[in-house]
Motif scaffolding. Structure first.
Motif, PDB file in Angstrom:
ATOM      1  N   PRO A 137       9.890   1.157  -4.880  1.00  0.00           N
ATOM      2  CA  PRO A 137      11.318   1.442  -4.996  1.00  0.00           C
ATOM      3  C   PRO A 137      11.942   1.754  -3.636  1.00  0.00           C
ATOM      4  O   PRO A 137      11.265   2.271  -2.739  1.00  0.00           O
ATOM      5  N   THR A 138      13.216   1.427  -3.513  1.00  0.00           N
ATOM      6  CA  THR A 138      13.961   1.741  -2.300  1.00  0.00           C
ATOM      7  C   THR A 138      14.770   3.012  -2.505  1.00  0.00           C
ATOM      8  O   THR A 138      15.561   3.112  -3.448  1.00  0.00           O
ATOM      9  N   PHE A 172      10.015   8.791  -8.529  1.00  0.00           N
ATOM     10  CA  PHE A 172       9.086   8.180  -9.483  1.00  0.00           C
ATOM     11  C   PHE A 172       9.377   8.580 -10.934  1.00  0.00           C
ATOM     12  O   PHE A 172       8.610   8.227 -11.830  1.00  0.00           O
ATOM     13  N   LYS A 173      10.474   9.264 -11.158  1.00  0.00           N
ATOM     14  CA  LYS A 173      10.786   9.729 -12.513  1.00  0.00           C
ATOM     15  C   LYS A 173      11.553   8.700 -13.336  1.00  0.00           C
ATOM     16  O   LYS A 173      11.974   8.983 -14.455  1.00  0.00           O
ATOM     17  N   ARG A 174      11.747   7.525 -12.791  1.00  0.00           N
ATOM     18  CA  ARG A 174      12.414   6.456 -13.540  1.00  0.00           C
ATOM     19  C   ARG A 174      11.689   5.143 -13.321  1.00  0.00           C
ATOM     20  O   ARG A 174      10.845   5.009 -12.427  1.00  0.00           O
ATOM     21  N   GLU A 175      12.018   4.159 -14.152  1.00  0.00           N
ATOM     22  CA  GLU A 175      11.373   2.851 -14.083  1.00  0.00           C
ATOM     23  C   GLU A 175      12.196   1.898 -13.214  1.00  0.00           C
ATOM     24  O   GLU A 175      13.423   2.024 -13.113  1.00  0.00           O
ATOM     25  N   TYR A 176      11.512   0.930 -12.616  1.00  0.00           N
ATOM     26  CA  TYR A 176      12.174  -0.075 -11.786  1.00  0.00           C
ATOM     27  C   TYR A 176      11.764  -1.463 -12.279  1.00  0.00           C
ATOM     28  O   TYR A 176      10.657  -1.646 -12.781  1.00  0.00           O
ATOM     29  N   ASN A 177      12.666  -2.409 -12.128  1.00  0.00           N
ATOM     30  CA  ASN A 177      12.415  -3.781 -12.587  1.00  0.00           C
ATOM     31  C   ASN A 177      12.541  -4.730 -11.402  1.00  0.00           C
ATOM     32  O   ASN A 177      13.608  -5.269 -11.130  1.00  0.00           O
ATOM     33  N   TYR A 178      11.451  -4.906 -10.682  1.00  0.00           N
ATOM     34  CA  TYR A 178      11.481  -5.724  -9.470  1.00  0.00           C
ATOM     35  C   TYR A 178      11.653  -7.201  -9.785  1.00  0.00           C
ATOM     36  O   TYR A 178      12.388  -7.919  -9.086  1.00  0.00           O
ATOM     37  N   ASP A 179      11.015  -7.675 -10.842  1.00  0.00           N
ATOM     38  CA  ASP A 179      11.062  -9.104 -11.160  1.00  0.00           C
ATOM     39  C   ASP A 179      12.486  -9.573 -11.456  1.00  0.00           C
ATOM     40  O   ASP A 179      12.834 -10.722 -11.175  1.00  0.00           O
ATOM     41  N   LYS A 180      13.308  -8.695 -12.002  1.00  0.00           N
ATOM     42  CA  LYS A 180      14.689  -9.069 -12.309  1.00  0.00           C
ATOM     43  C   LYS A 180      15.449  -9.473 -11.051  1.00  0.00           C
ATOM     44  O   LYS A 180      16.203 -10.452 -11.049  1.00  0.00           O
ATOM     45  N   ILE A 181      15.251  -8.733  -9.970  1.00  0.00           N
ATOM     46  CA  ILE A 181      15.933  -9.025  -8.708  1.00  0.00           C
ATOM     47  C   ILE A 181      15.242 -10.160  -7.958  1.00  0.00           C
ATOM     48  O   ILE A 181      15.883 -11.035  -7.380  1.00  0.00           O
ATOM     49  N   LEU A 182      13.920 -10.175  -8.004  1.00  0.00           N
ATOM     50  CA  LEU A 182      13.169 -11.183  -7.252  1.00  0.00           C
ATOM     51  C   LEU A 182      13.350 -12.588  -7.818  1.00  0.00           C
ATOM     52  O   LEU A 182      13.106 -13.573  -7.114  1.00  0.00           O
ATOM     53  N   LYS A 238       0.818  -1.209   0.000  1.00  0.00           N
ATOM     54  CA  LYS A 238       0.000   0.000   0.000  1.00  0.00           C
ATOM     55  C   LYS A 238       0.856   1.265   0.000  1.00  0.00           C
ATOM     56  O   LYS A 238       0.349   2.358  -0.223  1.00  0.00           O
ATOM     57  N   CYS A 239       2.158   1.107   0.311  1.00  0.00           N
ATOM     58  CA  CYS A 239       3.055   2.253   0.398  1.00  0.00           C
ATOM     59  C   CYS A 239       3.583   2.610  -0.989  1.00  0.00           C
ATOM     60  O   CYS A 239       3.314   1.930  -1.976  1.00  0.00           O
ATOM     61  N   HIS A 240       4.366   3.668  -1.063  1.00  0.00           N
ATOM     62  CA  HIS A 240       4.864   4.179  -2.337  1.00  0.00           C
ATOM     63  C   HIS A 240       6.386   4.102  -2.456  1.00  0.00           C
ATOM     64  O   HIS A 240       6.914   3.941  -3.556  1.00  0.00           O
ATOM     65  N   ILE A 241       7.081   4.236  -1.338  1.00  0.00           N
ATOM     66  CA  ILE A 241       8.548   4.207  -1.311  1.00  0.00           C
ATOM     67  C   ILE A 241       8.977   3.423  -0.075  1.00  0.00           C
ATOM     68  O   ILE A 241       8.360   3.532   0.992  1.00  0.00           O
ATOM     69  N   GLY A 242      10.055   2.648  -0.205  1.00  0.00           N
ATOM     70  CA  GLY A 242      10.698   2.030   0.947  1.00  0.00           C
ATOM     71  C   GLY A 242      11.992   2.773   1.233  1.00  0.00           C
ATOM     72  O   GLY A 242      12.720   3.133   0.300  1.00  0.00           O
ATOM     73  N   LEU A 243      12.295   2.997   2.498  1.00  0.00           N
ATOM     74  CA  LEU A 243      13.470   3.796   2.863  1.00  0.00           C
ATOM     75  C   LEU A 243      14.489   2.967   3.632  1.00  0.00           C
ATOM     76  O   LEU A 243      14.144   2.228   4.557  1.00  0.00           O
ATOM     77  N   GLU A 294      20.819  11.144  -5.783  1.00  0.00           N
ATOM     78  CA  GLU A 294      20.344  11.193  -7.165  1.00  0.00           C
ATOM     79  C   GLU A 294      19.025  11.950  -7.306  1.00  0.00           C
ATOM     80  O   GLU A 294      18.528  12.114  -8.418  1.00  0.00           O
ATOM     81  N   ILE A 295      18.465  12.382  -6.193  1.00  0.00           N
ATOM     82  CA  ILE A 295      17.177  13.076  -6.252  1.00  0.00           C
ATOM     83  C   ILE A 295      17.257  14.408  -5.518  1.00  0.00           C
ATOM     84  O   ILE A 295      18.116  14.602  -4.652  1.00  0.00           O
ATOM     85  N   GLU A 296      16.364  15.304  -5.871  1.00  0.00           N
ATOM     86  CA  GLU A 296      16.240  16.575  -5.159  1.00  0.00           C
ATOM     87  C   GLU A 296      15.013  16.585  -4.262  1.00  0.00           C
ATOM     88  O   GLU A 296      15.024  17.176  -3.182  1.00  0.00           O
ATOM     89  N   THR A 297      13.944  15.927  -4.729  1.00  0.00           N
ATOM     90  CA  THR A 297      12.726  15.813  -3.928  1.00  0.00           C
ATOM     91  C   THR A 297      12.269  14.359  -3.952  1.00  0.00           C
ATOM     92  O   THR A 297      12.666  13.577  -4.827  1.00  0.00           O
ATOM     93  N   LEU A 298      11.404  13.997  -3.020  1.00  0.00           N
ATOM     94  CA  LEU A 298      10.889  12.628  -2.990  1.00  0.00           C
ATOM     95  C   LEU A 298      10.135  12.283  -4.265  1.00  0.00           C
ATOM     96  O   LEU A 298      10.147  11.135  -4.715  1.00  0.00           O
ATOM     97  N   ASP A 299       9.481  13.263  -4.854  1.00  0.00           N
ATOM     98  CA  ASP A 299       8.751  13.003  -6.093  1.00  0.00           C
ATOM     99  C   ASP A 299       9.673  12.522  -7.211  1.00  0.00           C
ATOM    100  O   ASP A 299       9.232  11.816  -8.132  1.00  0.00           O
ATOM    101  N   ASP A 300      10.963  12.879  -7.123  1.00  0.00           N
ATOM    102  CA  ASP A 300      11.918  12.464  -8.161  1.00  0.00           C
ATOM    103  C   ASP A 300      12.124  10.950  -8.191  1.00  0.00           C
ATOM    104  O   ASP A 300      12.572  10.405  -9.203  1.00  0.00           O
TER     105      ASP A 300
END
Length: 316
Positions: A256-257, A286-296, A225-230, A278-284
């Motif tokens: 994304p982490t 979400f400006k790129r794609e992530y491939n979770y299945d590759k790692i999982l 349900k969350c949006h970012i992991g820290l 690599e980011i200036e704000t938390l919204d940044d």
């Protein structure tokens, strides 16, 4: 073939935790049979247990290890699963817990010298192993228990998840800065058993929330349900060797982490993570794609421990 195994795994209060050593212990019992695996909890079990004859010994915890080393049969092969840079910590003496001593460093040096093989949970944990012992080191990175993922309704307010326990390794000042400068985000701490740090009490931030520790399945559903992991560590020798389990929990939830002071999250994990610089704000984030299945695809604990036990059996 059946083997009689001693696993020095940690402490009894960790019975329900999801640490690597707990997952490894469960795997050993499943693979070799409960009757063949002696799970030794330092400070809790009778030390005489380790005096038995075993086919091999796996050591997963170094704190308070001196009595174990003093009592085992020195002819039994030892395998060291190094999941922390224990030698960077001073450990209370078992005879006088109020006084610190360099026991962990002493025990790690013993294990470097005397283990038949060494496994590390992060690539950075190889760096400080003396060169003459590195030929017997295998990097088996951390993973997770894979749980089914299905897209779910996210929290209405963008939410950053922080999973973990010890505040002494967490950079709370960094998290507070994020919370202060991102009032449009919630920050949910999951599983912190320590008291709330004084920094948060002082600021009394309305967008930081402490949530009770959840079982794996419940935590997975919540993370989805969350949006970012820290991952936010202080800068220390201890934390620099950590490849945190939460990285894989976040990936399993397809979030994304964002990481801070965690050099073990190398380019190997760029498909699921982004560094704070690599980011200036938390919204940044979400400006790129992530491939979770590759790692999982290869992060399931059973795959990790199957490789480990194959190496062990082939070296006996």
């Amino acid at each position: 073939m059946s083997y009689k195994i001693l696993h020095v795994k940690g402490y009894s209060e960790e019975a329900n935790y999801t640490y690597r050593r707990k997952k490894l212990n469960d795997f050993l019992i499943e693979k070799y049979g409960e009757e063949n695996v002696t799970s030794f909890c330092i400070l809790d079990n009778d030390i005489n247990i380790v005096k038995q004859d075993f086919d091999f010994i796996i050591i997963s915890a170094v704190k308070y290890l001196i009595p174990v080393i003093a009592n085992i049969n020195k002819n039994i092969p030892i395998f060291y699963d190094r999941t922390d840079r224990w030698s960077s910590l001073e450990t209370p003496s078992i005879s006088n817990p109020d006084i610190l001593n360099p026991e962990a460093k002493q025990m790690e040096q013993y294990l470097f010298e005397n283990s038949k093989h060494i496994f590390t949970s992060s690539s950075k944990l190889i760096d400080d192993i003396p060169e003459q012992y590195r030929e017997k080191v295998t990097y088996i990175p951390n993973g997770c228990t894979l749980l089914p993922y299905e897209p779910v309704q996210k929290f209405e307010k963008r939410t950053v998840a922080i999973v973990g326990r010890l505040f002494k390794k967490v950079d709370m000042k960094y998290i507070i800065r994020l919370a202060l400068t991102n009032e449009n985000y919630d920050f949910n701490f999951y599983g912190f058993l320590d008291e709330k740090p004084y920094e948060i009490n002082a600021f009394n931030l309305s967008n930081i929330h402490f949530i009770e520790r959840l079982p794996e399945e419940g935590l997975h559903k919540e993370l989805c349900k969350c949006h970012i992991g820290l991952v936010s560590f202080i800068d220390s020798d201890w934390t620099s060797g950590m490849l945190p389990l939460k990285l894989f929990n976040y990936a399993n939830a397809h979030i994304p982490t964002l990481y801070h002071n965690c050099p073990s999250i190398t380019d190997e994990y760029k498909d699921i993570s982004i560094k704070d610089t690599e980011i200036e704000t938390l919204d940044d984030v979400f400006k790129r794609e992530y491939n979770y299945d590759k790692i999982l695809a290869d992060c399931d604990w059973n795959l990790k421990f199957t490789k480990m036990t194959e190496i062990i059996e082939n070296s006996l």
